[in-house]
Scaffold this motif. Structure first.
Motif, PDB file in Angstrom:
ATOM      1  N   GLU A  95       0.828  -1.217   0.000  1.00  0.00           N
ATOM      2  CA  GLU A  95       0.000   0.000   0.000  1.00  0.00           C
ATOM      3  C   GLU A  95       0.858   1.262   0.000  1.00  0.00           C
ATOM      4  O   GLU A  95       0.398   2.327  -0.409  1.00  0.00           O
ATOM      5  N   ALA A  96       2.116   1.158   0.449  1.00  0.00           N
ATOM      6  CA  ALA A  96       3.026   2.310   0.396  1.00  0.00           C
ATOM      7  C   ALA A  96       3.912   2.260  -0.858  1.00  0.00           C
ATOM      8  O   ALA A  96       4.270   3.301  -1.417  1.00  0.00           O
ATOM      9  N   ALA A  97       4.233   1.048  -1.317  1.00  0.00           N
ATOM     10  CA  ALA A  97       5.077   0.907  -2.518  1.00  0.00           C
ATOM     11  C   ALA A  97       4.382   1.467  -3.760  1.00  0.00           C
ATOM     12  O   ALA A  97       5.025   1.730  -4.777  1.00  0.00           O
ATOM     13  N   VAL A  98       3.079   1.684  -3.666  1.00  0.00           N
ATOM     14  CA  VAL A  98       2.323   2.247  -4.791  1.00  0.00           C
ATOM     15  C   VAL A  98       2.868   3.621  -5.185  1.00  0.00           C
ATOM     16  O   VAL A  98       2.648   4.099  -6.301  1.00  0.00           O
ATOM     17  N   ILE A  99       3.610   4.247  -4.294  1.00  0.00           N
ATOM     18  CA  ILE A  99       4.210   5.548  -4.619  1.00  0.00           C
ATOM     19  C   ILE A  99       5.139   5.427  -5.829  1.00  0.00           C
ATOM     20  O   ILE A  99       5.341   6.367  -6.577  1.00  0.00           O
ATOM     21  N   LYS A 107       1.599  11.324  -8.627  1.00  0.00           N
ATOM     22  CA  LYS A 107       1.323  12.697  -9.063  1.00  0.00           C
ATOM     23  C   LYS A 107       0.116  13.276  -8.312  1.00  0.00           C
ATOM     24  O   LYS A 107       0.151  14.430  -7.886  1.00  0.00           O
ATOM     25  N   ASP A 108      -0.925  12.473  -8.139  1.00  0.00           N
ATOM     26  CA  ASP A 108      -2.117  12.956  -7.425  1.00  0.00           C
ATOM     27  C   ASP A 108      -1.775  13.266  -5.966  1.00  0.00           C
ATOM     28  O   ASP A 108      -2.288  14.234  -5.395  1.00  0.00           O
ATOM     29  N   LEU A 109      -0.900  12.450  -5.369  1.00  0.00           N
ATOM     30  CA  LEU A 109      -0.467  12.688  -3.984  1.00  0.00           C
ATOM     31  C   LEU A 109       0.231  14.046  -3.892  1.00  0.00           C
ATOM     32  O   LEU A 109      -0.053  14.860  -3.007  1.00  0.00           O
ATOM     33  N   ILE A 254       6.341  12.142   3.575  1.00  0.00           N
ATOM     34  CA  ILE A 254       6.127  11.169   4.651  1.00  0.00           C
ATOM     35  C   ILE A 254       4.781  11.441   5.339  1.00  0.00           C
ATOM     36  O   ILE A 254       3.998  10.523   5.599  1.00  0.00           O
ATOM     37  N   ARG A 255       4.519  12.729   5.584  1.00  0.00           N
ATOM     38  CA  ARG A 255       3.246  13.094   6.241  1.00  0.00           C
ATOM     39  C   ARG A 255       2.066  12.757   5.333  1.00  0.00           C
ATOM     40  O   ARG A 255       1.029  12.290   5.803  1.00  0.00           O
ATOM     41  N   ALA A 256       2.223  13.020   4.035  1.00  0.00           N
ATOM     42  CA  ALA A 256       1.139  12.742   3.092  1.00  0.00           C
ATOM     43  C   ALA A 256       0.822  11.249   3.078  1.00  0.00           C
ATOM     44  O   ALA A 256      -0.347  10.851   3.104  1.00  0.00           O
ATOM     45  N   MET A 257       1.858  10.425   3.069  1.00  0.00           N
ATOM     46  CA  MET A 257       1.631   8.969   3.052  1.00  0.00           C
ATOM     47  C   MET A 257       0.942   8.534   4.345  1.00  0.00           C
ATOM     48  O   MET A 257       0.044   7.681   4.316  1.00  0.00           O
ATOM     49  N   ASN A 258       1.305   9.121   5.473  1.00  0.00           N
ATOM     50  CA  ASN A 258       0.635   8.795   6.738  1.00  0.00           C
ATOM     51  C   ASN A 258      -0.839   9.201   6.680  1.00  0.00           C
ATOM     52  O   ASN A 258      -1.723   8.450   7.087  1.00  0.00           O
ATOM     53  N   ALA A 259      -1.071  10.413   6.146  1.00  0.00           N
ATOM     54  CA  ALA A 259      -2.450  10.920   6.089  1.00  0.00           C
ATOM     55  C   ALA A 259      -3.327  10.046   5.196  1.00  0.00           C
ATOM     56  O   ALA A 259      -4.531   9.943   5.402  1.00  0.00           O
ATOM     57  N   PRO A 279      13.657  23.027  -6.336  1.00  0.00           N
ATOM     58  CA  PRO A 279      13.677  21.574  -6.516  1.00  0.00           C
ATOM     59  C   PRO A 279      12.267  21.005  -6.719  1.00  0.00           C
ATOM     60  O   PRO A 279      11.337  21.414  -6.026  1.00  0.00           O
ATOM     61  N   LYS A 280      12.140  20.099  -7.672  1.00  0.00           N
ATOM     62  CA  LYS A 280      10.853  19.438  -7.927  1.00  0.00           C
ATOM     63  C   LYS A 280      11.064  17.938  -8.029  1.00  0.00           C
ATOM     64  O   LYS A 280      12.144  17.482  -8.411  1.00  0.00           O
ATOM     65  N   VAL A 281      10.005  17.187  -7.712  1.00  0.00           N
ATOM     66  CA  VAL A 281      10.091  15.725  -7.785  1.00  0.00           C
ATOM     67  C   VAL A 281       9.847  15.272  -9.214  1.00  0.00           C
ATOM     68  O   VAL A 281       8.821  15.602  -9.815  1.00  0.00           O
ATOM     69  N   ILE A 282      10.789  14.504  -9.763  1.00  0.00           N
ATOM     70  CA  ILE A 282      10.615  13.873 -11.079  1.00  0.00           C
ATOM     71  C   ILE A 282       9.968  12.511 -10.882  1.00  0.00           C
ATOM     72  O   ILE A 282       9.088  12.099 -11.627  1.00  0.00           O
ATOM     73  N   GLU A 283      10.452  11.792  -9.872  1.00  0.00           N
ATOM     74  CA  GLU A 283       9.865  10.479  -9.585  1.00  0.00           C
ATOM     75  C   GLU A 283      10.175  10.066  -8.161  1.00  0.00           C
ATOM     76  O   GLU A 283      11.166  10.511  -7.572  1.00  0.00           O
ATOM     77  N   TYR A 284       9.306   9.212  -7.627  1.00  0.00           N
ATOM     78  CA  TYR A 284       9.583   8.518  -6.374  1.00  0.00           C
ATOM     79  C   TYR A 284       9.873   7.065  -6.716  1.00  0.00           C
ATOM     80  O   TYR A 284       9.216   6.491  -7.584  1.00  0.00           O
ATOM     81  N   ASN A 285      10.816   6.469  -6.010  1.00  0.00           N
ATOM     82  CA  ASN A 285      10.952   5.026  -6.060  1.00  0.00           C
ATOM     83  C   ASN A 285      10.814   4.506  -4.630  1.00  0.00           C
ATOM     84  O   ASN A 285      11.198   5.178  -3.678  1.00  0.00           O
TER      85      ASN A 285
END
Ligand code: AMP
Ligand code: GLY
Length: 423
Positions: A95-99, A107-109, A254-259, A279-285
């Motif tokens: 459920e967290a690896a979906v990031i 992107k929606d997060l 981290i807070r967003a994933m907790n929420a 700085p901007k996020v290109i991707e999360y792994n």
């Protein structure tokens, strides 16, 4: 302690070598590992995606702690299945690896929680995606939603190329189910930085930053690859930028994933672009990077197993995570023809004095010899007080390796050295 590491590439080799530094570790099993990892762990031929077989093996062999390194088992829920079987694990649950598993989710997060990233729209209908393309300026970035072996991102220079990308992902199903949705986003510019971070869901500790070299050829030419080399730390990632990233990207994520009820534990990888607007996020792994790990872990002074277990136990705030000063460089030796078609079976000879610094990504044992078995074959590393020293030593080690059908980039770290000179 008996450990299990899921995966079989250079990243897993680097993790295994580091875990072995802990004197309490008695045995490490690599599932499946590879012919080079076999020097440092017991390799067991179970595929990294065969998660029921992995859990069964872990229970039967009384594994004390498991490390799930690659994206696909994490997204498939390997950690959930191992935990249900009573095995403590390093890595996020499904459920967290979906990031990483869904770019639309990521992107929606970011949109919902105000985390800086490229502007975008997502589509599950090809006609709507094609119509949207007519309204945005080129270059246009088209991304398949799901995992696509690192190949699901197309930077289209023209609208025609963008249309072709949407069609091949959504209609021809080039990446299978991963392409049932696409993200179309704005093209950003600026230096790229990889930051891996340990987190237990409450505390987040960034590791030393790094720079990947994704193109196959010198001067960043040629096709995109899984990564042809890395250096750490990344000179573009200054203390000031690190502070901004912590406040605007890392902690908010981290807070967003907790929420969202998706607490992330393990290693979260931030692929960042330092744009003129910040700085901007290109991707999360949802995992360690490859080949970033091969330069980050050699600089880790603290015990890796202790830090990993702290992310599982929720005690990262009380655990020391220390990196030594100095730099590291990793030069990837690949099979001729990579990333398209390449030959397998070419023999490799690595001098014994160099072997401790070589992470094996794609090699098998044949008649008592190591032979190339993958596109990326070796990650040859060095650490030194200075970046130029690390680069020099890494290339000296590369030169001592006999791999007739191999090739490597000659300019790993060159851009970083230039940036350092300019500072
Ligand atoms: P990924 O497969 O997500 O790592 O993306 C591959 C590469 O595509 C990244 O490392 C970037 O260099 C590039 N990329 C991805 N998204 C963008 C973007 N919005 N703007 C510019 N380059 C991008
Ligand atoms: N080196 C890029 C990645 O691990 O995704």
């Amino acid at each position: 302690m008996k450990l299990l590491v899921v995966g079989g590439g250079g990243r897993e080799h680097a993790i295994i070598k580091k875990l072995r530094e802990n004197p309490d570790v008695t045995e490490i099993f690599a599932l499946p590992g590879n012919g080079g990892i076999a020097a440092d762990a017991t390799c067991v031929p179970i595929k990294a995606t065969d998660i029921d077989a992995i859990a069964d093996f872990a229970v039967r062999n009384r594994i004390d702690y498991a490390v799930v390194a690659p994206d696909d088992p994490l997204v498939l829920g390997c950690v959930n299945v191992l935990e249900a079987a009573g095995i403590p694990c390093f890595g996020p649950r499904a459920e967290a690896a979906v990031i990483e598993g869904s770019k639309v989710f990521a992107k929606d997060l970011m949109k919902k929680y105000g985390i800086p990233t490229a502007r975008y729209e997502s589509f599950s209908d090809a006609e709507e995606a094609l119509a949207y393309l007519e309204t945005v300026p080129a270059p246009i970035v088209v991304k398949a939603d799901g995992l696509a072996l690192g190949k699901g991102v197309i930077i289209a220079e023209t609208r025609d190329e963008a249309r072709a990308a949407v069609r091949s992902i959504m209609l021809d199903k080039k990446f299978g189910k991963s392409g049932s949705r696409v993200v179309i986003e704005e093209f950003l510019t600026g230096p790229e930085v990889s930051v891996l971070a340990f987190t237990d869901g409450k505390t987040l500790v960034p590791m030393v930053s790094s720079m990947d070299h994704k193109r196959a050829g010198d001067g960043d030419t040629g096709l995109n690859t899984g990564g042809m080399g890395t250096i750490a730390p990344n000179p573009y990632y200054t203390e000031e930028i690190a502070r901004v990233c912590m406040e605007t990207i890392f902690l908010p994520t981290i807070r967003a994933m907790n929420a969202e009820g998706r607490t992330f534990r393990g290693c979260l990888y931030f692929g960042l672009m330092l744009t003129p607007d910040g700085p901007k996020v290109i991707e999360y792994n949802c995992r360690f990077g490859d080949p970033e790990t091969q330069v980050v872990l050699p600089l880790l002074e603290s015990d890796l197993l202790t830090v990993m277990r702290a992310t599982t136990d929720g005690t990262l705030d009380r655990t020391e995570v220390k990196f030594r000063s100095g730099s590291a460089c990793c030069v990837v030796m690949a099979s001729e023809g990579y990333p398209v078609a390449y030959e397998k079976g070419c023999p490799l000879t690595i001098p014994a004095s160099v072997a401790p610094y070589v992470y094996v990504a794609g090699a098998a044992q044949k008649d008592g010899r190591l032979v190339a078995s993958g596109g990326r074959v070796l990650g040859v590393t060095a650490t030194a007080d200075t970046l130029s020293g690390a680069i020099r030593t890494a290339y000296e080690r590369v030169a001592s390796i006999d791999f007739a059908k191999g090739f490597y980039r000659k300019d790993i770290g060159a851009r970083a050295l230039k940036a350092k000179g300019a500072q």
